[in-house]
Design a protein around this motif. Structure first.
Motif, mmCIF file in Angstrom:
data_model
loop_
_atom_site.group_PDB
_atom_site.id
_atom_site.type_symbol
_atom_site.label_atom_id
_atom_site.label_comp_id
_atom_site.label_asym_id
_atom_site.label_seq_id
_atom_site.Cartn_x
_atom_site.Cartn_y
_atom_site.Cartn_z
ATOM 1 N N LEU A 207 0.811 -1.215 0.000
ATOM 2 C CA LEU A 207 0.000 0.000 0.000
ATOM 3 C C LEU A 207 0.845 1.267 0.000
ATOM 4 C CD1 LEU A 207 -3.061 -0.619 2.351
ATOM 5 C CD2 LEU A 207 -3.055 -0.208 -0.100
ATOM 6 N N TYR A 216 -4.239 3.928 1.141
ATOM 7 C CA TYR A 216 -3.140 3.745 2.095
ATOM 8 C C TYR A 216 -3.453 4.433 3.419
ATOM 9 C CZ TYR A 216 1.477 4.544 4.205
ATOM 10 O OH TYR A 216 2.545 4.611 5.071
ATOM 11 N N SER A 219 -6.318 2.706 5.370
ATOM 12 C CA SER A 219 -5.841 1.482 6.013
ATOM 13 C C SER A 219 -5.005 1.809 7.240
ATOM 14 C CB SER A 219 -5.014 0.658 5.020
ATOM 15 O OG SER A 219 -5.791 0.269 3.912
ATOM 16 N N HIS A 229 -14.953 1.103 8.839
ATOM 17 C CA HIS A 229 -14.874 1.775 7.538
ATOM 18 C C HIS A 229 -15.868 2.919 7.423
ATOM 19 C CE1 HIS A 229 -18.589 0.245 5.648
ATOM 20 N NE2 HIS A 229 -18.416 -0.806 6.422
ATOM 21 N N LEU A 325 -11.852 -2.241 -2.185
ATOM 22 C CA LEU A 325 -11.133 -3.325 -1.518
ATOM 23 C C LEU A 325 -11.070 -4.568 -2.391
ATOM 24 C CD1 LEU A 325 -12.422 -3.021 2.141
ATOM 25 C CD2 LEU A 325 -10.209 -2.358 1.232
ATOM 26 N N PHE A 345 -11.260 -5.888 5.509
ATOM 27 C CA PHE A 345 -10.763 -4.625 6.053
ATOM 28 C C PHE A 345 -10.923 -4.566 7.563
ATOM 29 C CE2 PHE A 345 -11.037 -0.042 6.957
ATOM 30 C CZ PHE A 345 -9.908 0.408 6.310
ATOM 31 N N LEU A 348 -8.112 -5.196 10.264
ATOM 32 C CA LEU A 348 -7.215 -4.151 10.759
ATOM 33 C C LEU A 348 -7.715 -3.630 12.100
ATOM 34 C CD1 LEU A 348 -6.607 -2.188 7.429
ATOM 35 C CD2 LEU A 348 -5.246 -4.052 8.409
#
Length: 434
Positions: A207, A216, A219, A229, A325, A345, A348
């Protein structure tokens, strides 16, 4: 085939005496305009009246969130497409069960699941949504008694309550239910686990060189703050500039989110997210960059303060974020990183939660209850039972301490938050503070 459309829906009330009345009706001042209400239409243009009324029932009578309505209607749309493809009516229920539309559709979903074309969880959710619709239709006289459609039974389920105690409750199930047995091992939110150090190495390195800088940064926010998100994609410059220092942790700023801030949260929870101060500065710098200004120049005024918007000047909807994604995973796989085929996602966020809980549990004088309270506030958990899972995960399935220690150092500001993280993770070096 059947399609799912969205309409602008304004509830009305009957008031023929009103000057602005249209055929005796005026807008209901107590109900807001819903600009994207989902409705199903068959290929001939006819609406599926019963399913569409079901959506209104869930939204107004059951007070379900509009995102929940969209999810349920997307499942019913899948069913409507299958009905049309097989030239069947939704009330096709002959005496033999194997010929009934619901049982045939169940077999269709299982076939897709077994062939790897549909996730097991999705197959279960679709079938559950369809069965729930039929129960409602029968209860509201749109169809005969649901007992004619399928047999039901009561099953007992175990769960953790809001304070972490195990409880048992009985729920009504049907013979049409598609089991979705989870894999063994303790899991965290939404059945996910943290990413490993090896995966983090590849993910962050890839990324850092990616053409989409927003991806980037989004994330990085997820990994260093644990934001979901929907919170990340609605961050605005005001909440970042109004962030204030935390009195307990140095180099940490508190960012207010939730109703009244313009930043969305799950269940509309109000709270404060812990941001490394260097990350806040990095996001403000990006907001003032030429790239971000160019994106905002293509957007409408309502998005003028958003940190993240698409290259076309639109907000990141659930669909556009999911597409972003999906493309990223495809790029990672083509680059030889096949382990990201099932990457989520949300992992994370799980990684951040594990790091935070482990650091607190190592702190002298910190009790489990205090650690749970801190992590619950930091991650805006609705129930403490979700936070309890992090402690149990750490106790049963510990992950690489070096990776979590590095992440903790970044979070507290003792290491640079950008290239330093990637360099230490990819080289395997460990820098210790003096």
């Amino acid at each position: 085939m059947a399609i799912l459309e969205t309409i602008d829906h304004q509830p009305m009330v009957f008031d023929p005496a009103a000057k602005s009345a249209d055929y005796g009706f005026v807008p209901n001042s107590k109900r807001k305009l819903e600009a994207s209400f989902p409705q199903i239409f068959f290929s001939n243009g006819e609406p599926w009246h019963e399913a569409n009324r079901y959506a209104f029932h869930r939204y107004y009578d059951l007070q379900k969130d509009i995102k929940t309505i969209h999810s349920g209607m997307s499942h019913l749309t899948r069913y409507a497409k299958w009905l049309e493809a097989n030239n069947l009516h939704w009330l096709h229920f002959p005496k033999r069960k194997s010929e009934r539309c619901l049982f045939q559709f169940r077999g269709h979903l299982i076939e897709l699941r077994d062939n790897g074309l549909l996730a097991p969880s999705t197959a279960s959710q679709v079938m559950n949504s369809v069965v729930a619709f039929y129960r409602w239709a029968a209860a509201n006289n749109y169809a005969e008694s649901s007992s004619r459609f399928f047999d039901s039974k009561v099953v007992k389920l175990s769960f953790l309550d809001s304070v972490g105690f195990r409880r048992t409750m009985g729920v009504v199930s049907s013979e049409l239910a598609i089991p979705n047995r989870k894999r063994k091992g303790l899991q965290l939110e939404d059945g996910l686990v943290p990413i490993s150090q090896a995966s983090a190495n590849k993910f962050l390195t890839f990324l850092a060189k990616h053409r989409n800088r927003e991806l980037y940064l989004m994330s990085k926010v997820a990994l260093q703050t644990g934001c979901r998100h929907e919170t990340i994609t609605t961050l605005n410059i005001d909440v970042l500039k109004n962030a204030y220092p935390d009195y307990k942790l140095s180099n940490i700023l508190r960012v207010k989110v939730g109703p009244g801030t313009g930043v969305n949260t799950k269940f509309d929870v109000s709270g404060e997210i812990y941001f490394p101060s260097s990350l806040v500065n990095e996001l403000i710098d990006y907001f003032n960059s030429a790239e971000a200004i160019l994106r905002r120049s293509r957007a409408n005024k309502a998005l003028s303060k958003c940190v993240f918007i698409t290259s076309r000047g639109n907000s990141y909807t659930r669909q556009t974020f999911g597409t972003l994604l999906y493309r990223l995973k495809d790029e990672l796989i083509k680059a030889g990183h096949s382990e990201f085929g099932r990457f989520k996602f949300h992992q994370l966020r799980a990684t951040f939660g594990t790091m935070l809980m482990r650091a607190l549990m190592r702190t002298e004088g910190m009790s489990s209850l205090n650690a749970i309270e801190f992590v619950r506030d930091a991650m805006l958990h609705k129930d403490a039972s979700v936070t309890w899972k992090y402690i149990k995960f750490i106790e049963r399935e510990p992950i690489e301490s070096q990776f979590l220690d590095t992440l903790w150092a970044i979070f507290t500001g003792s290491r640079d938050t950008s290239n330093e993280m990637i360099r230490h993770l990819t080289s395997g070096e460990v820098t210790r503070e003096n």
